[in-house]
Design a protein around this motif. Structure first.
Motif, PDB file in Angstrom:
ATOM      1  N   GLY A   9       0.827  -1.195   0.000  1.00 16.53           N
ATOM      2  CA  GLY A   9       0.000   0.000   0.000  1.00 16.53           C
ATOM      3  C   GLY A   9       0.864   1.247   0.000  1.00 16.53           C
ATOM      4  N   GLY A  10       0.321   2.321  -0.509  1.00 17.15           N
ATOM      5  CA  GLY A  10       1.036   3.588  -0.457  1.00 17.15           C
ATOM      6  C   GLY A  10       2.030   3.828  -1.563  1.00 17.15           C
ATOM      7  N   LEU A  11       2.127   2.895  -2.526  1.00 15.88           N
ATOM      8  CA  LEU A  11       2.993   3.153  -3.677  1.00 15.88           C
ATOM      9  C   LEU A  11       2.504   4.399  -4.404  1.00 15.88           C
ATOM     10  N   LYS A  12       3.433   5.224  -4.834  1.00 14.37           N
ATOM     11  CA  LYS A  12       3.036   6.461  -5.496  1.00 14.37           C
ATOM     12  C   LYS A  12       3.901   6.699  -6.722  1.00 14.37           C
ATOM     13  N   LYS A  13       3.249   6.848  -7.878  1.00 11.20           N
ATOM     14  CA  LYS A  13       3.981   7.231  -9.079  1.00 11.20           C
ATOM     15  C   LYS A  13       4.379   8.704  -8.964  1.00 11.20           C
ATOM     16  N   LEU A  14       5.566   9.009  -9.437  1.00  9.90           N
ATOM     17  CA  LEU A  14       6.123  10.352  -9.272  1.00  9.90           C
ATOM     18  C   LEU A  14       6.517  10.961 -10.612  1.00  9.90           C
ATOM     19  N   THR A  15       6.213  12.230 -10.785  1.00 13.31           N
ATOM     20  CA  THR A  15       6.771  12.982 -11.905  1.00 13.31           C
ATOM     21  C   THR A  15       8.204  13.372 -11.546  1.00 13.31           C
ATOM     22  N   ALA A  16       8.901  13.914 -12.520  1.00 10.23           N
ATOM     23  CA  ALA A  16      10.281  14.353 -12.255  1.00 10.23           C
ATOM     24  C   ALA A  16      10.311  15.387 -11.136  1.00 10.23           C
ATOM     25  N   GLY A  17       9.355  16.291 -11.146  1.00 13.21           N
ATOM     26  CA  GLY A  17       9.300  17.311 -10.107  1.00 13.21           C
ATOM     27  C   GLY A  17       8.981  16.736  -8.738  1.00 13.21           C
ATOM     28  N   GLU A  18       8.088  15.769  -8.695  1.00 13.49           N
ATOM     29  CA  GLU A  18       7.728  15.138  -7.420  1.00 13.49           C
ATOM     30  C   GLU A  18       8.893  14.334  -6.848  1.00 13.49           C
ATOM     31  N   MET A  19       9.691  13.726  -7.722  1.00 12.08           N
ATOM     32  CA  MET A  19      10.880  13.017  -7.245  1.00 12.08           C
ATOM     33  C   MET A  19      11.827  13.973  -6.541  1.00 12.08           C
ATOM     34  N   ARG A  20      11.993  15.158  -7.119  1.00 12.75           N
ATOM     35  CA  ARG A  20      12.933  16.118  -6.533  1.00 12.75           C
ATOM     36  C   ARG A  20      12.417  16.701  -5.222  1.00 12.75           C
ATOM     37  N   GLU A  21      11.121  16.617  -4.987  1.00  9.72           N
ATOM     38  CA  GLU A  21      10.613  17.031  -3.680  1.00  9.72           C
ATOM     39  C   GLU A  21      11.062  16.048  -2.594  1.00  9.72           C
ATOM     40  N   ILE A  22      11.252  14.780  -2.981  1.00 10.76           N
ATOM     41  CA  ILE A  22      11.701  13.759  -2.029  1.00 10.76           C
ATOM     42  C   ILE A  22      13.219  13.695  -1.986  1.00 10.76           C
ATOM     43  N   GLU A  23      13.840  13.678  -3.161  1.00 12.39           N
ATOM     44  CA  GLU A  23      15.298  13.632  -3.296  1.00 12.39           C
ATOM     45  C   GLU A  23      15.705  14.804  -4.196  1.00 12.39           C
ATOM     46  N   PRO A  24      16.055  15.944  -3.625  1.00  8.44           N
ATOM     47  CA  PRO A  24      16.249  17.172  -4.412  1.00  8.44           C
ATOM     48  C   PRO A  24      17.329  17.088  -5.492  1.00  8.44           C
ATOM     49  N   HIS A  25      18.265  16.141  -5.370  1.00  7.45           N
ATOM     50  CA  HIS A  25      19.401  16.109  -6.297  1.00  7.45           C
ATOM     51  C   HIS A  25      19.288  15.009  -7.348  1.00  7.45           C
ATOM     52  N   VAL A  26      18.142  14.291  -7.363  1.00  3.62           N
ATOM     53  CA  VAL A  26      17.984  13.194  -8.300  1.00  3.62           C
ATOM     54  C   VAL A  26      17.522  13.717  -9.660  1.00  3.62           C
ATOM     55  N   THR A  27      17.816  12.951 -10.701  1.00  2.48           N
ATOM     56  CA  THR A  27      17.322  13.291 -12.032  1.00  2.48           C
ATOM     57  C   THR A  27      16.678  12.057 -12.649  1.00  2.48           C
ATOM     58  N   GLY A  28      15.678  12.289 -13.500  1.00  2.00           N
ATOM     59  CA  GLY A  28      14.989  11.184 -14.160  1.00  2.00           C
ATOM     60  C   GLY A  28      13.717  11.690 -14.791  1.00  2.00           C
ATOM     61  N   VAL A  29      13.087  10.842 -15.603  1.00  3.25           N
ATOM     62  CA  VAL A  29      11.868  11.261 -16.301  1.00  3.25           C
ATOM     63  C   VAL A  29      10.621  10.938 -15.493  1.00  3.25           C
ATOM     64  N   ALA A  30      10.714   9.953 -14.597  1.00  8.30           N
ATOM     65  CA  ALA A  30       9.584   9.578 -13.742  1.00  8.30           C
ATOM     66  C   ALA A  30      10.117   8.659 -12.659  1.00  8.30           C
ATOM     67  N   GLY A  31       9.271   8.375 -11.675  1.00  9.58           N
ATOM     68  CA  GLY A  31       9.722   7.511 -10.597  1.00  9.58           C
ATOM     69  C   GLY A  31       8.567   6.941  -9.817  1.00  9.58           C
ATOM     70  N   MET A  32       8.904   6.296  -8.717  1.00 10.94           N
ATOM     71  CA  MET A  32       7.902   5.691  -7.842  1.00 10.94           C
ATOM     72  C   MET A  32       8.434   5.726  -6.419  1.00 10.94           C
ATOM     73  N   PHE A  33       7.567   6.071  -5.470  1.00  6.85           N
ATOM     74  CA  PHE A  33       7.939   6.065  -4.060  1.00  6.85           C
ATOM     75  C   PHE A  33       7.425   4.788  -3.421  1.00  6.85           C
ATOM     76  N   VAL A  34       8.299   4.116  -2.672  1.00 15.49           N
ATOM     77  CA  VAL A  34       7.964   2.858  -1.998  1.00 15.49           C
ATOM     78  C   VAL A  34       8.148   3.077  -0.501  1.00 15.49           C
ATOM     79  N   PRO A  35       7.057   3.274   0.246  1.00 13.95           N
ATOM     80  CA  PRO A  35       7.202   3.641   1.664  1.00 13.95           C
ATOM     81  C   PRO A  35       7.671   2.512   2.565  1.00 13.95           C
ATOM     82  N   GLN A  36       7.514   1.251   2.147  1.00 14.20           N
ATOM     83  CA  GLN A  36       7.835   0.127   3.035  1.00 14.20           C
ATOM     84  C   GLN A  36       9.330  -0.141   3.168  1.00 14.20           C
ATOM     85  N   THR A  37      10.152   0.356   2.251  1.00 11.95           N
ATOM     86  CA  THR A  37      11.583   0.066   2.274  1.00 11.95           C
ATOM     87  C   THR A  37      12.247   0.741   3.472  1.00 11.95           C
TER      88      THR A  37
END
Length: 399
Positions: free
Chosen positions: A115-143
């Motif tokens: 539960g809680g998996l979240k697809k991320l845009t490039a901008g949303e990824m940088r809100e979590i990891e400000p220095h990351v780059t990519g076209v899209a991502g996913m947040f996995v809260p259980q890790t």
């Protein structure tokens, strides 16, 4: 004479021993390891990640044991006051062609009950990891992150408290199955056991071969994973865990960034063929073991199929600039000067004769032995669940 003799003092062997004694206190259980302390190899050299079960095929042993083991591990750590941090991670697609595989991972995670998996845009990824780059991502809260050596030592303590016996610094040299008892000879003692359980990790195939007349048609191929660490002044570049989208055809997750539970940030690993089973450095060479790897028909097929990938991994092993370039795919601000040498681990990757790299956990049984011949990542996360699975097989023999 002992009821159950377990070979291997890594986290899987210890978890199996503990679960047997918890469920059947009356059974005598002896665990043997060739090292002077527990958790000296795969367990003690990993990066300490608590895996969520995201990557694994729904219904596979990996998926079911990871998901069950995840909860069992956290419950154990809560009860024993072992620190961990469920910090979450992001999985990053660095190019458009990785987006379909990112979707596959998202679907697998949902099918595996995350539960809680979240697809991320490039901008949303940088809100979590400000220095990351990519076209899209996913947040996995259980890790999360943890110290598996500490977990293993507590398993050992609990096992001993229940009356279990651990003999360290004893190397198994011979196993002779008999009609009722199996004789296990070490470099120091001779033991008789009703049942042998093999959790020998990097040597699980060799121990398995000692327990039966028929050839074991799987060979452990050792792959070394080498890490760098970020200099302390550069640790701000990584808040928690950052992973790439993995190659679905290769049983490794690619170079990534991991914040450690005791502080610091690891970067890596690569995946290079080790020249011996416990080859933690480039200079560790055992010619006999290296020849056994090279001559295995399955490895020859793997090498023919993945030689380009293998050369790239080897190049990164010898070129810090190439390793840095791979890391820059996730965090462009990383510079070669930001990295200092870290540790290394060796993964016991089972390979069958046809060139198949076994992706799932594998257990081989005969009437005198239960052999855990493939327990790759996420075996540490899954340890209590794997231990439960093996213990159920053990206890069925004594019913």
């Amino acid at each position: 004479m002992t009821d159950v003799l377990i070979i291997g003092g890594g986290i899987v062997g210890l978890a199996t021993a503990l679960r047997i004694k918890q469920q059947r206190p009356g059974l005598s259980v002896l665990l043997i390891d060739k090292e002077p302390a527990v958790a000296r190899h795969q367990t003690g050299h990993n990066s300490g990640v608590i895996h969520s079960g995201l990557y694994y095929k729904p219904g596979s042993l990996k998926a079911t044991n990871c998901i069950r083991g995840y909860r069992m591990l956290l419950d154990f750590c809560d009860a024993e006051n072992i620190p961990y941090d469920l910090c979450g991670k992001i999985v990053v697609a660095t190019k458009q062609e990785e987006l379909p595989q990112l979707d596959v991972l998202y679907q697998r995670g949902q099918q595996n009950g995350l539960g809680g998996l979240k697809k991320l845009t490039a901008g949303e990824m940088r809100e979590i990891e400000p220095h990351v780059t990519g076209v899209a991502g996913m947040f996995v809260p259980q890790t999360g992150i943890i110290d598996y050596k500490q977990v293993s030592e507590r398993y050992a303590d609990k096992f001993r408290e229940l009356g279990g016996d651990i003999r360290l610094a004893e190397r198994v040299e011979q196993i002779t199955p008999g009609n009722t008892l199996t004789v296990v000879v070490t470099d120091k003692n001779r033991y008789e056991a009703k049942l042998v359980v093999n959790c020998a990790g990097l040597y699980s195939d060799k121990i398995a071969q000692l327990t039966q007349r028929d050839p074991v048609d799987v060979r452990i191929v050792p792959f070394r994973g080498e890490y760098f660490k970020l200099k302390p002044e550069k640790e701000y570049l990584v808040k928690n865990l950052i992973y790439p989208v993995p190659d679905p055809n290769f049983p490794f997750l690619g170079v990534h960034f991991t914040r450690m539970v005791h502080g610091g940030v690891e970067a890596g690993p690569n995946a290079v063929l080790a020249f011996q089973r416990e080859g933690y450095t480039k200079s560790d060479v055992n010619l006999k073991e290296f020849y056994e790897t090279l001559s295995w028909p399955g490895f020859q097929k793997v090498a023919a199929k993945y030689w380009q990938t293998g050369l790239g991994e080897m190049y990164r092993s010898f070129s810090k600039s190439a390793f840095t370039k791979a890391l820059q795919g996730l965090i462009p601000a990383i510079q070669e000067a930001d990295l200092v040498d870290g540790g290394a681990g060796v993964r016991a990757q089972a390979c069958d004769r046809t060139g198949g790299l076994l992706d799932d956990f594998a257990i081989l049984e005969n009437d005198k032995a239960i052999n855990v011949i493939n327990a790759p990542s996420p075996a540490a996360t899954s340890s209590l669940s794997i231990g439960q699975t093996v213990s159920e097989k053990v206890l069925a023999r004594f019913d």
